[in-house]
Write an enzyme that holds these catalytic residues in place. Structure first.
Site, PDB file in Angstrom:
ATOM      1  N   GLU A   1       1.482  -0.274  -1.487  1.00 45.53           N
ATOM      2  CA  GLU A   1       1.536  -0.979  -2.400  1.00 45.53           C
ATOM      3  C   GLU A   1       0.151  -1.718  -2.665  1.00 45.53           C
ATOM      4  O   GLU A   1      -0.391  -1.939  -3.752  1.00 45.53           O
ATOM      5  CB  GLU A   1       2.783  -2.154  -2.283  1.00 45.53           C
TER       6      GLU A   1
ATOM      7  N   SER B   1       3.557  -7.602   0.481  1.00 45.24           N
ATOM      8  CA  SER B   1       4.255  -6.328   0.834  1.00 45.24           C
ATOM      9  C   SER B   1       3.271  -5.452   0.807  1.00 45.24           C
ATOM     10  O   SER B   1       2.362  -4.962   0.122  1.00 45.24           O
ATOM     11  CB  SER B   1       5.505  -5.956  -0.047  1.00 45.24           C
TER      12      SER B   1
ATOM     13  N   ARG C   1       5.287  -0.803  -9.624  1.00 39.75           N
ATOM     14  CA  ARG C   1       3.926  -1.153  -8.784  1.00 39.75           C
ATOM     15  C   ARG C   1       2.767  -0.402  -9.221  1.00 39.75           C
ATOM     16  O   ARG C   1       1.857   0.154  -8.302  1.00 39.75           O
ATOM     17  CB  ARG C   1       4.151  -1.181  -7.358  1.00 39.75           C
TER      18      ARG C   1
HETATM   19  C1  LIG Z   1       2.156 -14.402   0.000  1.00 41.11           C
HETATM   20  C2  LIG Z   1       2.286 -13.363  -0.945  1.00 41.11           C
HETATM   21  C3  LIG Z   1       3.328 -12.674  -1.642  1.00 41.11           C
HETATM   22  C4  LIG Z   1       3.079 -11.746  -2.590  1.00 41.11           C
HETATM   23  N1  LIG Z   1       4.142 -11.413  -3.349  1.00 41.11           N
HETATM   24  C5  LIG Z   1       4.012 -10.287  -4.326  1.00 41.11           C
HETATM   25  C6  LIG Z   1       5.277 -10.073  -4.929  1.00 41.11           C
HETATM   26  O1  LIG Z   1       6.431 -10.818  -4.793  1.00 41.11           O
HETATM   27  N2  LIG Z   1       5.125  -8.990  -6.032  1.00 41.11           N
HETATM   28  C7  LIG Z   1       4.095  -8.393  -6.265  1.00 41.11           C
HETATM   29  O2  LIG Z   1       4.103  -7.314  -7.007  1.00 41.11           O
HETATM   30  N3  LIG Z   1       2.822  -8.832  -5.461  1.00 41.11           N
HETATM   31  C8  LIG Z   1       2.938  -9.673  -4.532  1.00 41.11           C
HETATM   32  N4  LIG Z   1       1.915 -10.210  -3.733  1.00 41.11           N
HETATM   33  C9  LIG Z   1       0.635  -9.276  -3.994  1.00 41.11           C
HETATM   34  C10 LIG Z   1      -0.273  -9.974  -4.941  1.00 41.11           C
HETATM   35  O3  LIG Z   1      -0.192 -11.023  -4.909  1.00 41.11           O
HETATM   36  C11 LIG Z   1      -0.049  -9.369  -6.403  1.00 41.11           C
HETATM   37  O4  LIG Z   1      -0.105  -7.894  -6.444  1.00 41.11           O
HETATM   38  C12 LIG Z   1      -1.026 -10.005  -7.483  1.00 41.11           C
HETATM   39  O5  LIG Z   1      -0.669  -9.724  -8.666  1.00 41.11           O
HETATM   40  C13 LIG Z   1      -2.479  -9.416  -7.177  1.00 41.11           C
HETATM   41  O6  LIG Z   1      -3.285 -10.247  -8.034  1.00 41.11           O
HETATM   42  P1  LIG Z   1      -5.048 -10.289  -7.547  1.00 41.11           P
HETATM   43  O7  LIG Z   1      -5.707 -11.059  -8.736  1.00 41.11           O
HETATM   44  O8  LIG Z   1      -4.957 -10.934  -6.119  1.00 41.11           O
HETATM   45  O9  LIG Z   1      -5.593  -8.762  -7.301  1.00 41.11           O
HETATM   46  P2  LIG Z   1      -6.851  -8.224  -6.439  1.00 41.11           P
HETATM   47  O10 LIG Z   1      -6.378  -7.906  -5.065  1.00 41.11           O
HETATM   48  O11 LIG Z   1      -7.918  -8.862  -6.672  1.00 41.11           O
HETATM   49  O12 LIG Z   1      -6.921  -6.970  -6.988  1.00 41.11           O
HETATM   50  C14 LIG Z   1      -5.991  -5.931  -7.317  1.00 41.11           C
HETATM   51  C15 LIG Z   1      -6.624  -4.571  -7.935  1.00 41.11           C
HETATM   52  O13 LIG Z   1      -6.638  -5.098  -9.368  1.00 41.11           O
HETATM   53  C16 LIG Z   1      -8.195  -4.804  -9.710  1.00 41.11           C
HETATM   54  N5  LIG Z   1      -8.594  -5.708 -10.678  1.00 41.11           N
HETATM   55  C17 LIG Z   1      -8.939  -6.970 -10.515  1.00 41.11           C
HETATM   56  N6  LIG Z   1      -9.133  -7.546 -11.808  1.00 41.11           N
HETATM   57  C18 LIG Z   1      -9.389  -6.377 -12.669  1.00 41.11           C
HETATM   58  C19 LIG Z   1      -9.894  -6.494 -14.055  1.00 41.11           C
HETATM   59  N7  LIG Z   1     -10.302  -7.488 -14.713  1.00 41.11           N
HETATM   60  N8  LIG Z   1      -9.866  -5.143 -14.673  1.00 41.11           N
HETATM   61  C20 LIG Z   1      -9.437  -4.096 -13.791  1.00 41.11           C
HETATM   62  N9  LIG Z   1      -8.972  -4.189 -12.740  1.00 41.11           N
HETATM   63  C21 LIG Z   1      -8.940  -5.325 -11.882  1.00 41.11           C
HETATM   64  C22 LIG Z   1      -8.993  -5.073  -8.462  1.00 41.11           C
HETATM   65  O14 LIG Z   1     -10.112  -4.341  -8.386  1.00 41.11           O
HETATM   66  C23 LIG Z   1      -7.976  -4.382  -7.414  1.00 41.11           C
HETATM   67  O15 LIG Z   1      -8.018  -3.015  -7.195  1.00 41.11           O
HETATM   68  C24 LIG Z   1       1.965 -11.016  -2.899  1.00 41.11           C
HETATM   69  C25 LIG Z   1       1.007 -11.559  -2.217  1.00 41.11           C
HETATM   70  C26 LIG Z   1       0.886 -12.514  -1.310  1.00 41.11           C
HETATM   71  C27 LIG Z   1      -0.322 -12.872  -0.548  1.00 41.11           C
END
Ligand SMILES: Cc1cc2nc3c(=O)[nH]c(=O)nc-3n(C[C@H](O)[C@H](O)[C@H](O)COP(=O)(O)OP(=O)(O)OC[C@H]3O[C@@H](n4cnc5c(N)ncnc54)[C@H](O)[C@@H]3O)c2cc1C
Length: 317
Positions: free
Chosen positions: A311, A219, A170
């Site tokens: 996380e 999580s 992670r």
């Molecule tokens: C119901 C649910 C279930 C989930 N299950 C899982 C799971 O099983 N496993 C897991 O790992 N996660 C899980 N997650 C968490 C999340 O969905 C993942 O970690 C997902 O990959 C995050 O992507 P995001 O685009 O939403 O990130 P964001 O929350 O938008 O961003 C995360 C970070 O990345 C940075 N970022 C975004 N774009 C860029 C870029 N272009 N360059 C540099 N940095 C950037 C942001 O600034 C931030 O710091 C879950 C979430 C929910 C709501």
């Protein structure tokens, strides 16, 4: 600001851009369509010394109620471009930072390696940033290289190999280095049997059924991979079972054993369905969530002598 970013919107409530529905206002917000527009926005911000923050799907980020006195960059919702080149038993897939992870799972018919990602909201960049994963697999397993913009004395565009991305459980170098912006990535996936892939996706979706519905960030804490005090292992034999079977102690188990399921502060609640999820029942504030997180850390430390690590990412001014 208006001169350099004429399309920027002002005083935008960020809760709409988070799966947690929490967050104050951004002084400015722009929507970019592709990696070229992302690159342009980031370069301008760096050159003009305007603080910026990139929000992908907002599904791993707790946004402060205080908002952000800078520029938030988000991606326009549109059908992503995904380029696939087949070579023997493998395919090389190139796509932008903004591509939703779920789109990749659905779109890459006949390629195996991303079935774990079904049901995870968010973008590819967000997944790379936190090395998202599930069921013993993670995005790092499929990454070949990542195209980035790096700010130093000058702004450089470069391609990082998987090794240079510093992936670990992670985490990645992107998580600790905001001067690295992900523009696009190249993934390598193996060809597989379509029916088996479909079956695996179905199975994985089924495993997610215990996830609480509603507004959350998934999580909140990482599972625990470290050593546990032997006196505590003796008292809680399940810990040894987890360590032997999974290699870690689930954060959810530790939180549940502290009797914290269902604990509420304001409208934020430690889910009674899954103790490692905090849900926003309606109008939770980031402060409520932070207080619950501190309570969890304190109680887990007291009972198990374990320091839980977040996380989720915290975006605060
Ligand atoms: C119901 C649910 C279930 C989930 N299950 C899982 C799971 O099983 N496993 C897991 O790992 N996660 C899980 N997650 C968490 C999340 O969905 C993942 O970690 C997902 O990959 C995050 O992507 P995001 O685009 O939403 O990130 P964001 O929350 O938008 O961003 C995360 C970070 O990345 C940075 N970022 C975004 N774009 C860029 C870029 N272009 N360059 C540099 N940095 C950037 C942001 O600034 C931030 O710091 C879950 C979430 C929910 C709501």
């Amino acid at each position: 600001m208006e001169k350099y970013f004429p399309k920027a919107e002002k005083d935008v409530a960020l809760n709409a851009y988070s799966t947690f529905r929490i967050g104050g206002k951004a002084r400015y917000l722009i929507r970019v369509s592709d990696k070229e527009e992302l690159e342009e926005a980031v370069k301008k911000s760096w050159e003009l010394k305007i603080p910026f923050y990139i929000l992908g799907g907002g599904s791993n980020t707790l946004i402060s109620d205080k908002g952000f006195d800078g520029l938030v960059i988000i991606f326009k919702k549109q059908k992503p471009d995904v380029f696939v080149e087949e070579k023997g038993d493998f395919g090389t897939i190139e796509t932008d930072a903004s591509t939703p992870l779920s789109f990749l799972v659905g779109h890459l018919d006949g390629f195996t390696g991303l079935e774990w990602a079904i049901g995870i909201p968010g973008t590819l960049a967000g997944a790379i940033n936190g090395n998202a994963g599930a069921f013993d697999e993670s995005i790092a397993d499929s990454i070949e290289s990542v195209e980035v913009l790096e700010a130093g004395k000058e702004i450089k565009k470069k391609e990082l190999s998987k090794k240079e991305c510093g992936f670990d459980y992670r985490t990645s170098i992107f998580k600790s280095n905001p001067r690295l912006v992900i523009l696009s990535a190249r993934l390598k996936l193996k060809k597989g049997d379509k029916e088996k892939i479909k079956e695996k996706i179905k199975e994985n979706l089924e495993k997610r059924r215990d996830h609480p519905p509603g507004f959350s960030l998934g999580s909140v804490f990482k599972n625990y991979y470290g050593e546990v005090d032997q006196a505590i292992v003796k008292k809680y034999p399940q810990i040894k079972n987890f360590q032997e079977k999974k290699g870690f102690v689930p954060a959810g188990f530790l939180i549940e054993e502290c009797g914290l399921k269902g604990t509420r502060i304001g409208d934020a609640e430690i889910s009674s369905r899954h103790a490692n999820f905090i849900v926003n029942l309606e109008k939770a504030k980031s402060e409520n969530v932070l207080k619950l997180m501190n309570l969890i850390k304190k109680e887990v430390k007291k009972k198990f002598l374990i320091d839980l690590e977040e996380e989720i990412q915290i975006f605060s001014p």
